[in-house]
Design a protein around this motif. Structure first.
Motif, mmCIF file in Angstrom:
data_model
loop_
_atom_site.group_PDB
_atom_site.id
_atom_site.type_symbol
_atom_site.label_atom_id
_atom_site.label_comp_id
_atom_site.label_asym_id
_atom_site.label_seq_id
_atom_site.Cartn_x
_atom_site.Cartn_y
_atom_site.Cartn_z
ATOM 1 N N MET A 172 0.811 -1.214 0.000
ATOM 2 C CA MET A 172 0.000 0.000 0.000
ATOM 3 C C MET A 172 0.849 1.270 0.000
ATOM 4 O O MET A 172 1.957 1.295 0.517
ATOM 5 C CB MET A 172 -0.905 0.027 1.231
ATOM 6 C CG MET A 172 -2.193 -0.760 1.071
ATOM 7 S SD MET A 172 -3.271 -0.489 2.500
ATOM 8 C CE MET A 172 -4.790 -1.263 1.914
ATOM 9 N N ASP A 199 -3.428 4.743 -1.256
ATOM 10 C CA ASP A 199 -4.432 3.706 -1.000
ATOM 11 C C ASP A 199 -5.233 4.062 0.242
ATOM 12 O O ASP A 199 -6.453 3.905 0.270
ATOM 13 C CB ASP A 199 -3.744 2.353 -0.828
ATOM 14 C CG ASP A 199 -3.094 1.886 -2.121
ATOM 15 O OD1 ASP A 199 -3.825 1.761 -3.117
ATOM 16 O OD2 ASP A 199 -1.870 1.681 -2.135
ATOM 17 N N LYS A 210 -7.875 6.734 -1.775
ATOM 18 C CA LYS A 210 -9.043 5.896 -2.070
ATOM 19 C C LYS A 210 -9.922 5.798 -0.840
ATOM 20 O O LYS A 210 -11.140 5.764 -0.922
ATOM 21 C CB LYS A 210 -8.578 4.489 -2.458
ATOM 22 C CG LYS A 210 -7.986 4.410 -3.849
ATOM 23 C CD LYS A 210 -7.655 2.965 -4.175
ATOM 24 C CE LYS A 210 -6.628 2.908 -5.301
ATOM 25 N NZ LYS A 210 -5.853 1.664 -5.270
#
Lengths: 248, 248
Positions: free
Chosen positions: A94, A165, A199
């Motif tokens: 990530m 992420d 995100k």
DNA sequence: TAAAAATCAATCAAAAACGTTCAAAATTTA
DNA sequence: TAAATTTTGAACGTTTTTGATTGATTTTTA
């Protein structure tokens, strides 16, 4: 001695010394401890100084000094639980944004085993990440003294080249209708940008921040998941607006 | 002594010495060991320092650099003279770039009285500038472990929005025909960019760097003035290529 | 490698500082 | 001048800070 004269003298002492003891003020003014206490309280609410245990300190026109004045001992267990819950959400590979703040700082030790890349706008975070040998990028920008964070327009510009992420953010106020808020507009801009670029965003707050409202709006509650430790009533209340992780 | 005063004092000690022993803090403050322990752990969770067995270190201390502890007094004095010579070139109102490095770090204490804005790509520099309350911008980028500097393409991009009146750079190699060189290409890119963006650039080196060549080329000697302490023969030699300030 | 020394975190009771309350003193108002 | 209001300082129970002590851990020494 007149009240006004006392107040003036106290501020003079502070201008010279930065920190001044109760006892010293009592000596200089000849007033009683109770009176000086009252004076200090008044001067504090007027924003002229900051009380500390045993005296007062100068208030350099600063809205807040959270990193310094936060009772770092007080909510330490709570913070630790929140940090652990946050770390559990991070997986190998990530790209992670870590905002400035003592709670986000507490996440770092849990990241050592993970193969991740971190982006941060905080100097203490950067130092700690370095120490734990976690690949790190630092957002450029103006260095803010009180929080040791990089903020402002330049910081936003510097962030726009990244995508995350997940983003983990500290916050000063969390409120059902007023959303996420923080005192400094320039810091708010950075937080807001982080949320835009991630995100999934998480806001890490201890219980005292719930129902609080600060000066600058960052985003509405829908924009991020809240990780906190609180009563189930509060949890239920905030769950109406966004996802809530209770790290109790 | 008030808690806040103690904290200030501890940070002051660390700003000067980078490492400070428990015993020394106890002496300086007159507080008990227990109290200092508490202070240190508070300051640590606030991100202001790092605790180590026996005391504390500035949180920007090089993690493993043996050379750090074997710094000879002689070298320190040389650095100090170079730093002072550099600081003398800085005037009120200037925008100053300070590259990563121990020599540039030594400049900072001399800047306290000046009304300037500093841009840096170094974490230790940023911390020290913060402590001295000098308005600072930090260049974003990838955090390099060994030098604690922000380097690479992102750092270059982040710098391009600034312009400097003067830039002060460390360097590993200075050579008549090979110019200025440094081991890491990504760091070289940053140094090169700084020179491009500055009206006037200065390279700060002790005598051992003269005639040395490192891996990555930064620029030719004409691109910057050299500030060093060396023999008059060396000074004459390099003066053929660029301006040389001998801080002897 | 094992013993000795130094340093550490955790605990607890004493000391210091705190906010609150209340009656006396000082000040203002009528 | 008398009444009303405000300010003050002392008293007291509560909270915070502090330093000493403990046994555990780390570092140094032998």
């Amino acid at each position: 001695m007149l009240t006004k004269k006392r107040h003036q003298l106290i501020l003079e002492l502070l201008a010279r010394e930065e920190v001044v003891k109760m006892q010293k003020i009592v000596e200089q003014t000849g007033a009683s401890e109770s009176t000086i206490r009252r004076d200090l309280s008044q001067l504090e609410t007027a924003g002229h100084l900051r009380r500390v245990h045993g005296g007062a300190t100068a208030n350099h026109l600063q809205i807040e000094e959270p990193s310094y004045f936060e009772k770092s001992d007080q909510h330490v267990e709570e913070k630790e639980r929140i940090a652990r819950a946050a770390a559990d959400l991070i997986e190998d590979g990530m790209y992670v944004y870590l905002d400035a703040g003592t709670t986000t700082l507490a996440i770092v030790p849990y990241l050592e085993e993970k193969a991740i890349t971190v982006v941060t706008n905080s100097l203490p975070l950067a130092n700690t990440l370095l120490y734990h040998r976690i690949p790190t990028f630092v957002v450029g920008g103006q260095l803010k003294h009180s929080t040791q964070a990089l903020v402002g327009y330049n910081a936003r510009e510097g962030m726009l080249i990244y995508h995350f992420d997940v983003a983990f953010l500290g916050m000063n106020g969390v409120h059902p209708t007023q959303g996420f808020t923080t005192p400094d507009p320039e810091e708010a801009l950075v937080k807001k940008t982080a949320i835009e670029l991630a995100k999934q965003s998480y806001v890490l707050v201890d219980e005292t921040k719930l129902d609080a409202i600060s000066f600058s709006r960052v985003a509405s509650l829908q924009a991020a998941t809240i990780i906190t430790t609180t009563s189930s009533e509060q949890e239920a209340k905030y769950s109406q607006y966004t996802e809530v992780v209770n790290a109790k």
